[in-house]
Scaffold this motif. Structure first.
Motif, short mmCIF file in Angstrom:
data_model
loop_
_atom_site.label_atom_id
_atom_site.label_comp_id
_atom_site.label_asym_id
_atom_site.label_seq_id
_atom_site.Cartn_x
_atom_site.Cartn_y
_atom_site.Cartn_z
N LYS A 1 0.83 -1.20 0.00
CA LYS A 1 0.00 0.00 0.00
C LYS A 1 0.87 1.26 0.00
CE LYS A 1 -4.37 1.06 2.11
NZ LYS A 1 -5.22 0.89 3.28
N ALA A 2 1.99 1.21 0.73
CA ALA A 2 2.86 2.38 0.84
C ALA A 2 3.73 2.59 -0.39
CB ALA A 2 3.74 2.25 2.08
N HIS A 3 4.26 1.50 -0.96
CA HIS A 3 5.23 1.62 -2.03
C HIS A 3 4.70 1.19 -3.39
CE1 HIS A 3 8.37 2.61 0.83
NE2 HIS A 3 7.97 1.60 1.57
N GLY A 4 3.55 0.60 -3.44
CA GLY A 4 2.96 0.22 -4.71
C GLY A 4 3.45 -1.10 -5.28
N LYS A 5 4.35 -1.78 -4.59
CA LYS A 5 4.82 -3.08 -5.06
C LYS A 5 5.07 -3.96 -3.84
CE LYS A 5 9.62 -1.65 -5.24
NZ LYS A 5 10.84 -1.63 -6.00
N ALA A 6 5.04 -5.26 -4.07
CA ALA A 6 5.23 -6.21 -2.97
C ALA A 6 6.72 -6.34 -2.65
CB ALA A 6 4.66 -7.57 -3.34
N PRO A 7 7.07 -6.45 -1.38
CA PRO A 7 8.48 -6.61 -1.01
C PRO A 7 8.94 -8.05 -1.20
CG PRO A 7 7.17 -6.67 0.95
CD PRO A 7 6.22 -6.38 -0.18
N SER A 8 10.22 -8.26 -1.38
CA SER A 8 10.75 -9.62 -1.40
C SER A 8 11.35 -9.87 -0.01
CB SER A 8 11.81 -9.78 -2.48
OG SER A 8 12.92 -8.98 -2.22
N ILE A 9 10.77 -10.80 0.71
CA ILE A 9 11.19 -11.09 2.07
C ILE A 9 11.90 -12.43 2.10
CG2 ILE A 9 10.41 -11.48 4.43
CD1 ILE A 9 7.96 -9.74 3.79
N GLU A 10 13.14 -12.41 2.57
CA GLU A 10 13.92 -13.64 2.69
C GLU A 10 14.05 -13.98 4.17
OE1 GLU A 10 17.69 -13.15 0.75
OE2 GLU A 10 16.75 -12.13 -0.95
N ALA A 11 13.73 -15.23 4.52
CA ALA A 11 13.80 -15.67 5.91
C ALA A 11 14.99 -16.61 6.07
CB ALA A 11 12.53 -16.38 6.30
N LYS A 12 15.76 -16.37 7.14
CA LYS A 12 16.89 -17.24 7.40
C LYS A 12 17.11 -17.31 8.90
CE LYS A 12 21.49 -18.18 5.72
NZ LYS A 12 22.57 -17.74 4.87
N SER A 13 16.83 -18.44 9.47
CA SER A 13 17.01 -18.76 10.90
C SER A 13 16.51 -17.66 11.84
CB SER A 13 18.47 -19.09 11.20
OG SER A 13 19.30 -17.97 10.98
N GLY A 14 15.26 -17.27 11.65
CA GLY A 14 14.63 -16.31 12.56
C GLY A 14 14.85 -14.85 12.20
N TRP A 15 15.63 -14.58 11.19
CA TRP A 15 15.88 -13.22 10.74
C TRP A 15 15.23 -13.04 9.38
CZ3 TRP A 15 18.28 -9.61 13.74
CH2 TRP A 15 18.93 -10.08 14.87
N TYR A 16 14.75 -11.83 9.10
CA TYR A 16 14.06 -11.55 7.86
C TYR A 16 14.72 -10.37 7.16
CZ TYR A 16 10.62 -14.62 9.87
OH TYR A 16 10.02 -15.72 10.43
N SER A 17 14.98 -10.53 5.88
CA SER A 17 15.58 -9.48 5.08
C SER A 17 14.55 -9.00 4.07
CB SER A 17 16.82 -10.01 4.37
OG SER A 17 17.34 -9.03 3.51
N VAL A 18 14.27 -7.70 4.09
CA VAL A 18 13.29 -7.13 3.18
C VAL A 18 14.02 -6.44 2.04
CG1 VAL A 18 11.38 -5.51 2.94
CG2 VAL A 18 11.67 -6.78 5.07
N ASN A 19 13.78 -6.91 0.82
CA ASN A 19 14.40 -6.37 -0.39
C ASN A 19 15.92 -6.35 -0.30
OD1 ASN A 19 11.90 -5.95 -1.56
ND2 ASN A 19 11.76 -3.86 -0.83
N GLY A 20 16.49 -7.36 0.31
CA GLY A 20 17.94 -7.46 0.40
C GLY A 20 18.56 -6.49 1.38
N GLY A 21 17.77 -5.89 2.23
CA GLY A 21 18.28 -4.91 3.19
C GLY A 21 18.76 -5.56 4.47
N LYS A 22 18.78 -4.76 5.52
CA LYS A 22 19.25 -5.20 6.83
C LYS A 22 18.35 -6.31 7.38
CE LYS A 22 20.18 -3.25 11.35
NZ LYS A 22 20.07 -2.06 12.18
N ASN A 23 18.95 -7.29 8.03
CA ASN A 23 18.19 -8.38 8.63
C ASN A 23 17.54 -7.90 9.93
OD1 ASN A 23 19.00 -10.14 6.64
ND2 ASN A 23 20.73 -10.93 7.81
N VAL A 24 16.24 -8.23 10.08
CA VAL A 24 15.49 -7.82 11.26
C VAL A 24 14.72 -9.01 11.81
CG1 VAL A 24 15.28 -5.40 10.58
CG2 VAL A 24 13.55 -7.02 9.84
N ARG A 25 14.32 -8.91 13.05
CA ARG A 25 13.51 -9.95 13.69
C ARG A 25 12.03 -9.76 13.33
NH1 ARG A 25 15.77 -14.50 15.72
NH2 ARG A 25 17.60 -14.03 16.94
N LEU A 26 11.23 -10.75 13.65
CA LEU A 26 9.80 -10.73 13.34
C LEU A 26 9.09 -9.59 14.07
CD1 LEU A 26 7.71 -12.29 11.70
CD2 LEU A 26 7.24 -13.65 13.72
N ALA A 27 9.48 -9.32 15.32
CA ALA A 27 8.86 -8.24 16.09
C ALA A 27 9.11 -6.89 15.42
CB ALA A 27 9.40 -8.23 17.52
N GLN A 28 10.29 -6.70 14.86
CA GLN A 28 10.59 -5.44 14.17
C GLN A 28 9.76 -5.31 12.90
OE1 GLN A 28 14.81 -6.13 13.99
NE2 GLN A 28 15.21 -4.45 15.42
#
Length: 117
Positions: A19-46
């Motif tokens: 809704k904010a950016h007009g396109k769907a993000p690519s989310i990569e999950a790896k051992s409890g960490w999530y990377s959105v569009n190849g950016g910084k890895n964050v936790r699920l709570a973040q």
């Protein structure tokens, strides 16, 4: 602390991001960490917090667009402080020593020239 449902959080984040950016993000999950569009890895709570922020920003944006046009900013004229310039050569102006003497004279207190002057 409540348990977060991974699927629900990712769905909420994807919807808010889309809704904010007009396109769907690519989310990569790896051992409890999530990377959105190849950016910084964050936790699920973040991701959950960012989804709320994106949703809140979307709610606030239309209100800003409908607000009245702003009046031109009033110019605040403050008297400009004179600044001494240091010029090299014998073309006038202050030497470095004279400039420091002037600056220290303007300050209150017991001020001295730098060493070697």
């Amino acid at each position: 602390m409540s348990k977060l449902d991974k699927d629900k959080v990712l769905a909420d984040y994807t919807a808010a991001y889309k809704k904010a950016h007009g396109k769907a993000p690519s989310i990569e999950a790896k051992s409890g960490w999530y990377s959105v569009n190849g950016g910084k890895n964050v936790r699920l709570a973040q991701l959950a917090e960012e989804a709320e922020t994106l949703a809140a920003d979307q709610g606030a944006t239309p209100a800003k667009k409908e607000s009245k046009p702003k009046a031109p900013a009033k110019s605040k004229s403050k008297p400009a402080a004179k600044k001494a310039t240091v010029k090299s050569g014998g073309k006038g102006g202050l030497t470095a020593k004279e400039l420091w003497q002037q600056k220290l004279a303007e300050k209150a207190g017991n001020c001295r020239l730098p060493r070697g002057s």
